[in-house]
Scaffold this motif. Structure first.
Motif, PDB file in Angstrom:
ATOM      1  N   ASN A 178      -4.487   2.893  -2.417  1.00  0.00           N
ATOM      2  CA  ASN A 178      -3.737   2.777  -3.180  1.00  0.00           C
ATOM      3  C   ASN A 178      -2.695   1.727  -3.377  1.00  0.00           C
ATOM      4  O   ASN A 178      -1.711   1.613  -2.409  1.00  0.00           O
ATOM      5  N   ILE A 179      -2.677   0.795  -4.096  1.00  0.00           N
ATOM      6  CA  ILE A 179      -2.067  -0.387  -3.791  1.00  0.00           C
ATOM      7  C   ILE A 179      -0.990  -0.636  -5.156  1.00  0.00           C
ATOM      8  O   ILE A 179      -1.011  -0.204  -6.151  1.00  0.00           O
ATOM      9  N   GLN A 180       0.163  -1.431  -4.754  1.00  0.00           N
ATOM     10  CA  GLN A 180       1.073  -1.786  -5.892  1.00  0.00           C
ATOM     11  C   GLN A 180       1.265  -3.402  -5.617  1.00  0.00           C
ATOM     12  O   GLN A 180       1.123  -3.948  -4.445  1.00  0.00           O
TER      13      GLN A 180
ATOM     14  N   GLU B 184       0.843  -1.033   0.215  1.00  0.00           N
ATOM     15  CA  GLU B 184      -0.005   0.040   0.030  1.00  0.00           C
ATOM     16  C   GLU B 184       0.793   1.361  -0.108  1.00  0.00           C
ATOM     17  O   GLU B 184       1.913   1.378   0.937  1.00  0.00           O
ATOM     18  N   LYS B 185       0.610   2.178  -0.951  1.00  0.00           N
ATOM     19  CA  LYS B 185       1.345   3.224  -0.976  1.00  0.00           C
ATOM     20  C   LYS B 185       0.624   4.571  -0.035  1.00  0.00           C
ATOM     21  O   LYS B 185      -0.310   4.854  -0.034  1.00  0.00           O
ATOM     22  N   TYR B 186       1.745   4.990   0.610  1.00  0.00           N
ATOM     23  CA  TYR B 186       1.688   6.100   1.527  1.00  0.00           C
ATOM     24  C   TYR B 186       2.630   7.345   1.165  1.00  0.00           C
ATOM     25  O   TYR B 186       3.837   7.119   1.454  1.00  0.00           O
TER      26      TYR B 186
ATOM     27  N   TYR C 214     -14.533  -6.694  -5.835  1.00  0.00           N
ATOM     28  CA  TYR C 214     -14.968  -6.523  -4.421  1.00  0.00           C
ATOM     29  C   TYR C 214     -13.940  -6.625  -3.474  1.00  0.00           C
ATOM     30  O   TYR C 214     -13.890  -5.849  -2.430  1.00  0.00           O
ATOM     31  N   PHE C 215     -13.050  -7.542  -3.700  1.00  0.00           N
ATOM     32  CA  PHE C 215     -11.963  -7.686  -2.668  1.00  0.00           C
ATOM     33  C   PHE C 215     -10.951  -6.894  -2.886  1.00  0.00           C
ATOM     34  O   PHE C 215     -10.593  -6.073  -1.803  1.00  0.00           O
ATOM     35  N   TRP C 216     -10.520  -6.152  -3.959  1.00  0.00           N
ATOM     36  CA  TRP C 216      -9.505  -5.132  -4.266  1.00  0.00           C
ATOM     37  C   TRP C 216     -10.033  -3.633  -3.784  1.00  0.00           C
ATOM     38  O   TRP C 216      -9.293  -2.878  -3.394  1.00  0.00           O
TER      39      TRP C 216
END
Length: 148
Positions: free
Chosen positions: A59-61, A15-17, A52-54
């Motif tokens: 914000n993911i990679q 997950e992007k932060y 539904y899952f995602w």
């Protein structure tokens, strides 16, 4: 969603932060595993590659780690590490003084650490496979010459 999802591969989910990525999970064998701060899997639940899952994530990679030997990697790891343990025992037993024994033990531990840490790297897996095959062939040929 993951396009061209391969259930035989392992996926790392970050997950992007801001400018940083934090690993939040891994997907392997259709199971999503939560990951704690040290990178260890905590609990797993059934994975489905659906919107539904995602949608539960921000914000993911996703990083895909392919299995170069189609699931035979654990067998290669086991054979390689068994051979390595045998060689370590021979070297430590054959060493004359304590410094040499300590050297071989430290070298072996470092080698174990490296191969365990990078066991999913395809070049390390291929190295382990080739080394194991060559060692077994040499052992077999040496054993067949003694019988003659």
């Amino acid at each position: 969603m993951i396009h061209d999802y391969d259930p035989d591969a392992t996926y790392q989910v970050y997950e992007k932060y801001g400018n940083s990525n934090y690993k939040i999970g891994e997907i392997e064998n259709n199971v999503f595993y939560d990951v704690d701060k040290s990178g260890k899997r905590t609990n797993g639940f059934s994975f489905s590659n659906t919107n539904y899952f995602w949608n539960q994530f921000g914000n993911i990679q996703i990083k895909k780690i392919s299995k170069p030997l189609d699931g035979w990697e654990p067998i290669v790891w086991g054979v390689y590490w068994t051979i390595q343990a045998s060689i370590t025992l021979v070297l430590v037993d054959g060493a004359q003084d304590m410094n040499a024994k300590i050297f071989w033990l430290v070298a072996s531990v470092a080698h174990y650490f490296f191969t365990i840490k990078y066991r999913n790297n395809k070049f390390v897996v291929y190295w382990m496979l080739i080394t194991s095959i060559v060692f077994i062939i040499i052992l077999f040929l040496a054993g067949s010459k003694k019988r003659k």
